[in-house]
Design a protein around this motif. Structure first.
Motif, mmCIF file in Angstrom:
data_model
loop_
_atom_site.group_PDB
_atom_site.id
_atom_site.type_symbol
_atom_site.label_atom_id
_atom_site.label_comp_id
_atom_site.label_asym_id
_atom_site.label_seq_id
_atom_site.Cartn_x
_atom_site.Cartn_y
_atom_site.Cartn_z
ATOM 1 N N CYS A 270 3.477 -8.390 38.906
ATOM 2 C CA CYS A 270 3.573 -9.738 39.472
ATOM 3 C C CYS A 270 2.171 -10.326 39.672
ATOM 4 C CB CYS A 270 4.310 -9.702 40.811
ATOM 5 S SG CYS A 270 4.446 -11.312 41.627
ATOM 6 N N TRP A 271 1.991 -11.570 39.252
ATOM 7 C CA TRP A 271 0.695 -12.240 39.386
ATOM 8 C C TRP A 271 0.272 -12.331 40.847
ATOM 9 C CZ3 TRP A 271 -1.118 -16.809 41.584
ATOM 10 C CH2 TRP A 271 -2.389 -17.225 41.152
ATOM 11 N N HIS A 272 1.216 -12.594 41.740
ATOM 12 C CA HIS A 272 0.898 -12.706 43.166
ATOM 13 C C HIS A 272 0.386 -11.373 43.710
ATOM 14 C CE1 HIS A 272 2.336 -16.768 43.802
ATOM 15 N NE2 HIS A 272 3.380 -16.482 43.057
ATOM 16 N N THR A 273 0.990 -10.281 43.285
ATOM 17 C CA THR A 273 0.552 -8.961 43.737
ATOM 18 C C THR A 273 -0.851 -8.677 43.232
ATOM 19 O OG1 THR A 273 2.835 -8.186 43.690
ATOM 20 C CG2 THR A 273 1.117 -6.504 43.770
ATOM 21 N N MET A 274 -1.089 -8.904 41.954
ATOM 22 C CA MET A 274 -2.413 -8.632 41.384
ATOM 23 C C MET A 274 -3.463 -9.518 42.044
ATOM 24 S SD MET A 274 -1.712 -8.044 37.324
ATOM 25 C CE MET A 274 -0.998 -9.661 37.068
ATOM 26 N N ASN A 275 -3.146 -10.783 42.245
ATOM 27 C CA ASN A 275 -4.076 -11.705 42.864
ATOM 28 C C ASN A 275 -4.360 -11.302 44.305
ATOM 29 O OD1 ASN A 275 -5.516 -13.794 41.776
ATOM 30 N ND2 ASN A 275 -4.275 -15.359 42.718
ATOM 31 N N HIS A 276 -3.309 -10.894 45.028
ATOM 32 C CA HIS A 276 -3.469 -10.472 46.418
ATOM 33 C C HIS A 276 -4.396 -9.259 46.499
ATOM 34 C CE1 HIS A 276 -2.528 -9.855 50.612
ATOM 35 N NE2 HIS A 276 -2.255 -8.590 50.339
ATOM 36 N N ILE A 277 -4.207 -8.310 45.597
ATOM 37 C CA ILE A 277 -5.053 -7.110 45.593
ATOM 38 C C ILE A 277 -6.501 -7.488 45.290
ATOM 39 C CG2 ILE A 277 -5.521 -4.955 44.352
ATOM 40 C CD1 ILE A 277 -2.440 -4.667 44.081
ATOM 41 N N ARG A 278 -6.705 -8.361 44.299
ATOM 42 C CA ARG A 278 -8.060 -8.799 43.962
ATOM 43 C C ARG A 278 -8.727 -9.498 45.140
ATOM 44 N NH1 ARG A 278 -7.415 -12.210 38.903
ATOM 45 N NH2 ARG A 278 -5.394 -11.282 38.817
ATOM 46 N N LEU A 279 -8.007 -10.406 45.782
ATOM 47 C CA LEU A 279 -8.566 -11.114 46.927
ATOM 48 C C LEU A 279 -8.830 -10.167 48.090
ATOM 49 C CD1 LEU A 279 -6.504 -14.419 46.951
ATOM 50 C CD2 LEU A 279 -8.908 -14.160 46.400
ATOM 51 N N SER A 280 -7.912 -9.236 48.335
ATOM 52 C CA SER A 280 -8.096 -8.271 49.423
ATOM 53 C C SER A 280 -9.330 -7.424 49.185
ATOM 54 C CB SER A 280 -6.870 -7.364 49.563
ATOM 55 O OG SER A 280 -5.755 -8.120 49.922
ATOM 56 N N ASN A 281 -9.502 -6.961 47.946
ATOM 57 C CA ASN A 281 -10.681 -6.157 47.625
ATOM 58 C C ASN A 281 -11.957 -6.964 47.798
ATOM 59 O OD1 ASN A 281 -9.086 -3.963 47.051
ATOM 60 N ND2 ASN A 281 -9.104 -4.288 44.840
ATOM 61 N N TYR A 282 -11.920 -8.219 47.372
ATOM 62 C CA TYR A 282 -13.096 -9.093 47.487
ATOM 63 C C TYR A 282 -13.456 -9.311 48.950
ATOM 64 C CZ TYR A 282 -15.945 -13.310 47.233
ATOM 65 O OH TYR A 282 -16.946 -14.222 47.389
#
Length: 127
Positions: A109-121
């Motif tokens: 899911c794009w939302h999951t991948m984006n959330h993980i990227r933002l969380s890591n950032y």
């Protein structure tokens, strides 16, 4: 002493008229907590967009960013395209189908991948 009270009362009334005028024009005020790094970056933005003049104030810089990003949103949305998993247009994606996202948590899911990227950032910056 009476003149001080009179001046204070006039200032109070003037401030109230200003608040009323802003309210009638739909102007709202935001209280925005910023950490040291965010405040420093905002000050850099103020300087950057004001050259060769003196730096604009923080409120003006935020207003400029709002207008600039809003103007670019359609282009950003077109560049995002559609989600490869649910086929919905991004950034809304499957959130249009169900509140919070139909496939939220799914690794594809794009939302999951984006959330993980933002969380890591965010976690990297906050260290």
């Amino acid at each position: 002493m009476i003149t001080k009270d009179k001046k204070r009362e006039q200032a109070r009334k003037r401030a109230q008229r200003l608040r009323d005028k802003r309210k009638s024009n739909g102007v709202i005020s935001l209280s925005l907590p910023l950490n040291h790094m965010e405040n420093q970056r905002l000050n850099e933005i103020c300087k950057f967009f004001s050259y060769p003049n003196t730096a604009c104030d923080n409120a003006e810089a935020l207003q400029l960013m709002i207008h600039r990003i809003h103007d670019e949103m359609e282009q950003i949305k077109q560049s995002l395209g559609t989600c490869q998993h649910c086929g919905e247009s991004l950034p809304e994606g499957c959130a249009k189908l169900k509140a919070g996202g139909l496939f939220k948590g799914d690794a594809r899911c794009w939302h999951t991948m984006n959330h993980i990227r933002l969380s890591n950032y965010v976690s990297e910056i906050c260290k």
